[in-house]
Design a protein around this motif. Structure first.
Motif, PDB file in Angstrom:
ATOM      1  N   TRP B 239       0.815  -1.213   0.000  1.00  0.00           N
ATOM      2  CA  TRP B 239       0.000   0.000   0.000  1.00  0.00           C
ATOM      3  C   TRP B 239       0.847   1.261   0.000  1.00  0.00           C
ATOM      4  O   TRP B 239       0.335   2.362  -0.152  1.00  0.00           O
ATOM      5  CB  TRP B 239      -0.934   0.031   1.223  1.00  0.00           C
ATOM      6  CG  TRP B 239      -2.024  -0.987   1.158  1.00  0.00           C
ATOM      7  CD1 TRP B 239      -2.150  -1.974   0.231  1.00  0.00           C
ATOM      8  CD2 TRP B 239      -3.138  -1.121   2.048  1.00  0.00           C
ATOM      9  NE1 TRP B 239      -3.269  -2.730   0.494  1.00  0.00           N
ATOM     10  CE2 TRP B 239      -3.897  -2.224   1.604  1.00  0.00           C
ATOM     11  CE3 TRP B 239      -3.575  -0.426   3.169  1.00  0.00           C
ATOM     12  CZ2 TRP B 239      -5.056  -2.646   2.240  1.00  0.00           C
ATOM     13  CZ3 TRP B 239      -4.727  -0.842   3.806  1.00  0.00           C
ATOM     14  CH2 TRP B 239      -5.465  -1.943   3.349  1.00  0.00           C
ATOM     15  N   THR B 240       2.141   1.114   0.211  1.00  0.00           N
ATOM     16  CA  THR B 240       3.001   2.289   0.230  1.00  0.00           C
ATOM     17  C   THR B 240       3.531   2.562  -1.173  1.00  0.00           C
ATOM     18  O   THR B 240       4.017   1.646  -1.838  1.00  0.00           O
ATOM     19  CB  THR B 240       4.187   2.036   1.184  1.00  0.00           C
ATOM     20  OG1 THR B 240       3.665   1.736   2.475  1.00  0.00           O
ATOM     21  CG2 THR B 240       5.080   3.258   1.273  1.00  0.00           C
ATOM     22  N   SER B 241       3.412   3.807  -1.628  1.00  0.00           N
ATOM     23  CA  SER B 241       3.992   4.157  -2.928  1.00  0.00           C
ATOM     24  C   SER B 241       5.390   4.714  -2.724  1.00  0.00           C
ATOM     25  O   SER B 241       5.552   5.725  -2.066  1.00  0.00           O
ATOM     26  CB  SER B 241       3.166   5.234  -3.636  1.00  0.00           C
ATOM     27  OG  SER B 241       1.809   5.012  -3.482  1.00  0.00           O
TER      28      SER B 241
ATOM     29  N   GLY C  22      14.290  14.417  -0.063  1.00  0.00           N
ATOM     30  CA  GLY C  22      13.578  13.368  -0.766  1.00  0.00           C
ATOM     31  C   GLY C  22      13.432  12.152   0.109  1.00  0.00           C
ATOM     32  O   GLY C  22      13.824  12.156   1.274  1.00  0.00           O
ATOM     33  N   SER C  23      12.882  11.094  -0.465  1.00  0.00           N
ATOM     34  CA  SER C  23      12.641   9.907   0.333  1.00  0.00           C
ATOM     35  C   SER C  23      13.947   9.158   0.582  1.00  0.00           C
ATOM     36  O   SER C  23      14.051   8.378   1.513  1.00  0.00           O
ATOM     37  CB  SER C  23      11.624   9.027  -0.363  1.00  0.00           C
ATOM     38  OG  SER C  23      11.809   9.097  -1.748  1.00  0.00           O
ATOM     39  N   THR C  24      14.945   9.407  -0.259  1.00  0.00           N
ATOM     40  CA  THR C  24      16.258   8.851   0.055  1.00  0.00           C
ATOM     41  C   THR C  24      17.169  10.008   0.473  1.00  0.00           C
ATOM     42  O   THR C  24      17.015  11.124  -0.015  1.00  0.00           O
ATOM     43  CB  THR C  24      16.887   8.144  -1.156  1.00  0.00           C
ATOM     44  OG1 THR C  24      16.706   8.975  -2.302  1.00  0.00           O
ATOM     45  CG2 THR C  24      16.238   6.814  -1.406  1.00  0.00           C
ATOM     46  N   GLY C 290       4.930  16.045   0.634  1.00  0.00           N
ATOM     47  CA  GLY C 290       4.437  14.741   0.199  1.00  0.00           C
ATOM     48  C   GLY C 290       5.512  13.666   0.215  1.00  0.00           C
ATOM     49  O   GLY C 290       5.220  12.483   0.291  1.00  0.00           O
ATOM     50  N   ARG C 291       6.788  14.089   0.141  1.00  0.00           N
ATOM     51  CA  ARG C 291       7.874  13.096   0.165  1.00  0.00           C
ATOM     52  C   ARG C 291       8.194  12.656   1.581  1.00  0.00           C
ATOM     53  O   ARG C 291       8.692  11.556   1.790  1.00  0.00           O
ATOM     54  CB  ARG C 291       9.156  13.698  -0.423  1.00  0.00           C
ATOM     55  CG  ARG C 291       8.995  14.192  -1.827  1.00  0.00           C
ATOM     56  CD  ARG C 291      10.262  14.884  -2.283  1.00  0.00           C
ATOM     57  NE  ARG C 291       9.935  15.848  -3.335  1.00  0.00           N
ATOM     58  CZ  ARG C 291      10.827  16.622  -3.938  1.00  0.00           C
ATOM     59  NH1 ARG C 291      12.106  16.543  -3.598  1.00  0.00           N
ATOM     60  NH2 ARG C 291      10.455  17.454  -4.868  1.00  0.00           N
ATOM     61  N   ARG C 295       6.836   9.054   4.861  1.00  0.00           N
ATOM     62  CA  ARG C 295       8.080   8.355   4.647  1.00  0.00           C
ATOM     63  C   ARG C 295       8.014   6.903   5.108  1.00  0.00           C
ATOM     64  O   ARG C 295       7.490   6.658   6.178  1.00  0.00           O
ATOM     65  CB  ARG C 295       9.191   9.068   5.425  1.00  0.00           C
ATOM     66  CG  ARG C 295      10.435   9.233   4.631  1.00  0.00           C
ATOM     67  CD  ARG C 295      11.319  10.228   5.318  1.00  0.00           C
ATOM     68  NE  ARG C 295      12.513  10.416   4.500  1.00  0.00           N
ATOM     69  CZ  ARG C 295      13.304  11.465   4.625  1.00  0.00           C
ATOM     70  NH1 ARG C 295      13.042  12.382   5.505  1.00  0.00           N
ATOM     71  NH2 ARG C 295      14.366  11.557   3.871  1.00  0.00           N
ATOM     72  N   PRO C 296       8.485   5.953   4.365  1.00  0.00           N
ATOM     73  CA  PRO C 296       9.215   6.092   3.101  1.00  0.00           C
ATOM     74  C   PRO C 296       8.305   6.218   1.880  1.00  0.00           C
ATOM     75  O   PRO C 296       8.814   6.314   0.771  1.00  0.00           O
ATOM     76  CB  PRO C 296      10.001   4.787   3.031  1.00  0.00           C
ATOM     77  CG  PRO C 296       9.113   3.804   3.701  1.00  0.00           C
ATOM     78  CD  PRO C 296       8.394   4.539   4.767  1.00  0.00           C
TER      79      PRO C 296
END
Lengths: 349, 322, 325
Positions: B239-241, C22-24, C290-291, C295-296
């Motif tokens: 469910w996680t994008s 960012g997510s990373t 949104g990032r 998280r992640p």
């Protein structure tokens, strides 16, 4: 979502005259004629459907003479659906008439203060997270809608209520809820998302007596209250001062009207999902048919019932599978606006 | 709703009708053709011993067709799901009357006019409660709750629809295939870390998911593949994008599995992932340790068998020097 | 002027933030290297292939949304108007639904042109319906927009509810996102944006005059019809292009010009300048949020904009003495 809110009330052609209309002969005639049309349509709706039944079977089922699936289809499926269309349509017509009369804006509706988006959020939570029953769904929609409306009102309240601030707060809160709804739909299982979406379109598909009676009783009570308030409401259309000089307690009556108007829309929404545009269109058509000076409740109720019933009939027959009635009423509303555009707006502007 | 409320709130003629229905109902049950009783999520259901005209709503359609059944009416499956079915099953699906996209939007009169003698339903519980009375008025209705595991669903459907022979054959093939994979790749699977990457048509552009439901659940639970899994009680990982920039983090896994069609090419929604520079630079991808798996469905034996066949073939392509 | 510089600084900071956050986790040094000294490693790909495009897309879509919102509010003299009311979103999503549901089209590269064409067609219809012998009436245009929007919306919903695949694809498109749009998707739309921006500033003077009333504007030599038609064209190019790339992102076009008016008063040229700076800021800030907020995982920016913007709008509405136009 309708974008009705952006039309400035001052610039809309309304056609309120300064004469206080009475319940006259023409209004009675219009209501009678509309009732006849409703009856004909109701008979048609009872007679036709995907399951082929002879007229004799339908009549005998209504008289209690049929059993099994024939009884089930006529008495348990078609009849509650027809009753629901008529009662809910009348409720929406009256609710719209109240708001339009009070705000003197033909595009006003409770969606303005976040009701629609809030009730959808409530319904989505029930459908997606607690997999609730019909009653829980109705309750969730009601709670979400009314809760949002109250929240908007409270946030906008600052030494009194100012119309513009109420609308800005309404837009802000609605936007957040609409985003939440988009997110919930995006993350839901496809089947559930589609069910929820059909609910949000406003659907009478599969409506049962249980649903009709639950909503119907409260609607009838609310309609009675609305009728009692209709005379002071017409007087208030002429302005608060005039109404007060006639002995109308403006503040209380206005609060009462708001509550009744919201409650009518809320009840229908809880029972069937939001059926769009009837509350917008019915009062205006009613006013034109009856040629009354301002908005009157009875024509709005009868026209609303007729619109909802015919839209539902179309919804069941136009596509290979029945559509939610709200899809038809949305298009109907669009058509009505187009008509308004070509007749009234063009002439005046 | 209580029956008192039901009766008192409606005109007398309806009450008469109801009483008549009750009487006839009892009479017909006694004289009807041979029946048997099965247990389902909606209670003990009396169904025809050998049902002939079966309608399937919700998730029961594909498993029933997979068991060799021919439904007369179904709720719509997505085109992408249908396109992954074997040809003959696609034909069976297309021959059925498609009622609506979701069970609660079904035109009940149309269903009634098709005169089914058994209705199989797997939808969310709340949705079923809304249509339950209408379905039960049309034909005996067997309901499976959403948390019914796929094997139990196959058992239930085979039992209700009287296709237990087909089921036994499928079960035997499943056991053989599973044993074969474990024998051939048991060691490899035991000391390799896997990750299953996926995208669907509803995925936001530029995002992917780490799949732990669907076929990867079968890979993990049945075959013993070491796929990442959500902690107990938490939402599934799928469910996680994740945004594409996180594709780089897949470098920590030995083998990456990704979705392919029957032709072995990446599925359409997954193509954007394969096209990124990051994907191509992943060690597993560069060294041939990214394998495509075909997952035509995860809730029937036939579909799962095809998945296992594709897993078998894909594992065989892994470079031997581990 | 100081305000414009401050707004520009804010935008610049968010542009940098959008590259950094960012997510990373990637160090600023690596970001610098990826941009100016690239090599084929995974971190550099992440910056060049994913963060750079989404930042660019956010910047251009944000400017387009802000300006088109400012234009529609000036044109209708309604400070709560949204570019969507001329039918841009209705046209775009109807066209994309038809493309997905009936033509089997998939992928943002193909949706884009359907969306743009749909937005264009519907706005032209609205413009035609709103034109009378006396010229264009914004009120009639708005009504026409609502009217066409309702009819198309009904068709769209009927299509989606009958087709699970179309529904599935559309629910993601509907959320509105600037992620996963490679720069190749952006380039062909940029000329339209440029034309829209030039038109917007060209009509800002006449719109200022028109704010005082049509008669007064005419006496100042403003050609009303030309100004209105050019405004509508600019709105279509900007909002239509933005929707084509990012899907229907709501609220930015409504809220930013509204707030800009509170800051700088009624001069359209300033409102336009502020909108062009604040709208991409709102969009990029929402995208950055949104990032990190899930998280992640990531949340599409279209979902976040309302949550970032609405509290600001509400707070302002409560604090200021507000008035409609």
């Amino acid at each position: 979502m309708t974008d009705g809110r952006i039309v400035s009330p001052r610039r809309m052609p309304l056609g309120h005259s300064r004469v206080l209309g009475r319940f006259d002969g023409r209004t009675a005639l219009v209501c009678a004629v509309v009732t006849v049309v409703i009856t004909i349509l109701a008979v048609l709706a009872l007679m036709t459907g995907s399951y082929q039944l002879a007229p004799g079977q339908v009549i005998s089922a209504l008289a209690g003479g049929e059993t099994g699936i024939v009884h089930e289809i006529v008495v348990e499926w078609r009849l509650p659906r027809v009753v629901a269309a008529v009662v809910f349509g009348a409720a929406l017509g009256v609710s719209g008439a109240i708001f339009q009369s009070m705000l003197r804006n033909p595009l006003a509706d409770p969606g303005l203060i976040g009701f629609s988006d809030g009730s959808y959020t409530g319904a989505l939570v029930v459908l997606l997270f607690i997999d609730g029953t019909y009653l829980q769904l109705a309750g969730g929609a009601l709670l979400g809608g009314v809760g949002t409306a109250v929240l908007v009102y409270l946030i906008a309240f600052r030494r009194g209520i100012q119309g513009f601030r109420l609308i800005v707060v309404g837009i802000g809160v609605s936007a957040m809820l609409a985003s939440t709804n988009t997110w919930l739909i995006l993350k839901a299982d496809l089947d559930q998302a589609m069910s929820a979406s059909a609910w949000n379109a406003g659907s009478l598909n599969g409506i049962s007596w249980e649903q009709v009676l639950g909503g119907g009783v409260s609607i009838v009570l609310l309609l009675a209250v609305a009728l009692m308030l209709s005379r002071p409401m017409r007087q208030m259309e002429l302005g608060d001062d005039v109404a007060m000089s006639h002995g109308v307690r403006v503040g209380q009556i206005r609060l009462g009207l708001i509550l009744v108007g919201v409650a009518l829309t809320a009840t229908v929404t809880a029972a069937s999902g939001p059926i769009a545009f009837i509350s917008l269109v019915a009062p205006q058509i009613g006013r034109r048919l009856a040629r009354t000076a301002g908005i009157t409740l009875p024509p709005a109720a009868f026209v609303g019932a007729l619109l909802c019933l015919s839209a539902d009939y179309v919804a069941q027959h136009v596509a290979p599978n029945p559509l939610p009635v709200g899809i038809i009423t949305v298009m109907l509303g669009g058509g009505y606006l187009g008509w308004l555009l070509f007749t009234e707006a063009r002439r005046r502007l | 709703m209580s029956i008192q409320h039901f009766c008192t709130s409606r005109p007398a003629f309806i009450r008469t009708g109801l009483a008549a229905v009750a009487l006839i109902g009892i009479a017909s049950a006694v004289s009807a053709q041979e029946t048997r009783t099965i247990e389902a999520a909606n209670g003990s259901i009396e169904i025809p011993a050998a049902p002939q005209r079966i309608a399937t709503l919700g998730n029961t359609t594909l498993p029933f067709i997979d068991l060799g059944g021919t439904p007369i009416a179904v709720t719509a499956e997505s085109d992408s799901d249908v396109s992954r079915l074997p040809q003959e099953q696609q034909a069976v699906y297309q021959a059925a009357t498609i009622l609506a996209a979701s069970a609660d939007e079904v035109d009940m009169e149309k269903l009634a006019s098709l005169a089914p003698d058994l209705i199989l339903v797997q939808v969310p519980g709340g949705e079923f409660e809304q249509i339950r009375q209408q379905l039960e008025a049309i034909a005996p209705t067997v309901f499976y709750s959403l948390d019914t595991e796929w094997k139990a669903l196959a058992d239930g459907i085979a039992d209700a629809a009287n296709t237990t022979e087909a089921l036994s054959a499928q079960k035997a093939e499943f056991a053989t295939r599973l044993a074969d994979i474990q024998q051939k790749y048991g060691d490899l699977i035991a000391d390799t870390s896997f990750v299953d990457v996926n995208r669907w048509s509803s995925s936001d552009p530029g995002t992917f998911a780490i799949a732990d439901i669907g076929c990867s659940e079968i890979g993990r639970d049945e075959v013993g593949i070491d796929y990442p899994e959500a902690p107990e009680g938490a939402d599934p990982l799928a469910w996680t994008s994740y945004s594409f920039e996180q594709l780089g983090e897949l470098a920590q896994y030995d083998v990456i599995t990704y979705p392919v069609g029957a032709d072995g090419e990446p599925t359409e929604p997954f193509v954007p992932v394969v096209e990124t520079n990051t994907w191509q630079a992943l060690p597993a991808v560069a060294s041939g340790h990214a394998i495509g798996l075909f997952c035509p469905g995860n809730n029937s034996y036939g579909a799962v068998l095809q998945y296992l066949a594709s897993l078998d073939a894909a594992l065989a392509t892994l470079p031997a020097a581990e | 002027m100081a305000g414009v510089i401050a707004a520009a600084m804010l935008l610049l900071a968010l542009l940098i933030g959008s590259m950094m956050i960012g997510s990373t986790t990637i160090t600023p040094g690596t970001v610098w290297d990826a941009l100016f000294n690239p090599s084929a490693n995974i971190d550099h790909f992440a910056i060049r292939d994913f963060r750079l495009p989404r930042t660019f897309v956010g910047l251009s879509v944000g400017i387009a949304l802000g300006l088109s919102g400012a234009l529609i509010q000036a044109l209708t003299r309604n400070s709560l108007a949204d570019p969507g009311i001329l039918g841009v979103h209705a046209g775009a999503s109807f066209a994309v639904t038809v493309a997905v549901g009936m033509l089997g089209v998939r992928g943002i590269e193909s949706y884009m042109w359907f969306a743009f064409a749909g937005a264009l067609l519907v706005t032209l219809m609205v413009l035609a319906l709103g034109s009378t012998r006396q010229g264009q009436s914004p009120v009639v245009m708005v009504l026409a927009g609502v009217c066409i929007g309702a009819v198309l919306g009904g068709f769209r919903e009927a299509l989606q509810l009958g087709n699970p695949d179309a529904f599935d694809a559309m629910r993601s498109w509907n959320a509105g996102s600037i992620l996963g749009r490679p720069l190749d998707v952006l380039w062909p739309i940029l000329p339209f944006f440029a034309a829209g921006i030039i038109l917007a500033f060209a009509v800002s003077g006449p719109l200022n005059a028109m704010a005082l009333g049509d008669d007064l504007a005419q006496s100042h030599g403003v050609k009303l019809t030309r100004a209105r038609v050019l405004s509508v064209i600019a709105i279509t190019l900007l909002a239509g292009g933005a929707t084509a790339i990012a899907g229907p992102i709501g609220f930015v076009g409504l809220m930013v010009p509204h707030v800009a008016r509170w800051i700088v008063g009624p001069d359209q040229r300033w409102i336009f300048a502020y909108s062009a700076l604040l709208a991409p800021s709102l969009l990029l800030a929402s995208d950055i949020l949104g990032r990190v907020v899930m998280r992640p995982g990531e949340m599409p920016v279209g979902i976040i904009t309302a949550f970032v913007g609405a509290p600001v709008l509400i707070a302002l509405a409560r604090r200021r003495r507000v008035s409609g136009l």
